[in-house]
Scaffold this motif. Sequence first.
Motif: not given
Length: 386
Positions: A306-308, A315-316, A348-351, A358-362
């Motif tokens: 969803a964020e991606a 932005h893209s 850069q940025g927060t997205g 989130r990914v590294l947390a798992l």
Amino acid sequence: MGRSGIYLLGSLASGIATVFALPLLCVPWLARRWANRHRDRAGRLLETPLAPRPALGAPGRRASADPATPRDLLWLPVHALTGIAFGLPALLCVGNVFLATVATPLWWAFDYEDRPRLFIDVPVTGWGTALTLGPLQILLLAALAYVAFPPIARAHARICLAVLSYSTAEQLADRVEVLTRTRADVLDAHGAELRRIERDLHDGTQARLVAIAMRLAVARQALSGTPRNEEFLEELLRDAHEGAEEAMTELRDVIRTVYPPILADRGLTGALTAVTARCGVPTRLHVDDLERVPAAVEAVVYFAVAEALTNVVKHSGATEADVRVSRTGERLSAVITDNGSGGADPRQGTGLAGIRRRVLALDGTLGVDSPAGGPTTLRMELPCGW
């Protein structure tokens, strides 16, 4: 043979480049990028899966403390030597095949003194020589390349991985560093999430519920008085009803950010279908049979996709996007691509930074490939064999 020949010729070119650029490549972060490039090439040739090595520019990583830095610097002279030594015979072989291919039909176009020579020192002086020695040289060198190129290329690739691979102690030290950094990021993210939920409930839902309680109190007082003002009561009750609905909507939004109800109702495939359908850019979705996926992994994939896609829309400048989710063994991977302008930077940025946390947390991995001009590819892998 084709892959091996390309690998050897590429090693020759990069080995020569290493010799001329050695002072510049001794800068640790450049040495890391150069080493990673050759390590990835070697892994692809040997079809050996390799865990990505973080760049030295990543937060929290210092060249002096990174156990792989000495290996990166050692690889420079090793590659300069082996790249040229292993690649030069391949160049001579390919060059002589090309020479024979040109000499066979075009020997007559050269001046007598400049006519090509086959088998090192046999000049081509007539059609008889051209049509016999030319094809013979091509066949012999092609057979030599077919037999010799693959083992030579694999030998160079093994040398590359032997120099650049972590020792067990280095792997352990790097793993501890990554887990320490990840734990700190998770704690920070968890604290920020708690503060956000508290703020949303305090400033939004709680304020609306207080307003509803005040309106109902006023309505109760109005009912106890005489004469009754029906229009006034109707307005108070209508405001209270609308405020209750708004409070419930805000409460549902807060709950959705904790664990999306759509995941419980429709599963990961259904939730991603809804996300891609709502995306402002036409998006294709392909989801393999994922079997059973832990709820935490489902939530991370859902929020990350969803964020991606939100970043793609904002932005893209892309006109289309693609989302693919698959599972191989105990690893689930999600790949999001778009044909936009590229240039995405997770630092850069927060997205992208939020997705990475989130990914590294798992204990997952996240890779972003977004050259200027596009396309952009975001690839995440998560363990799902809990």
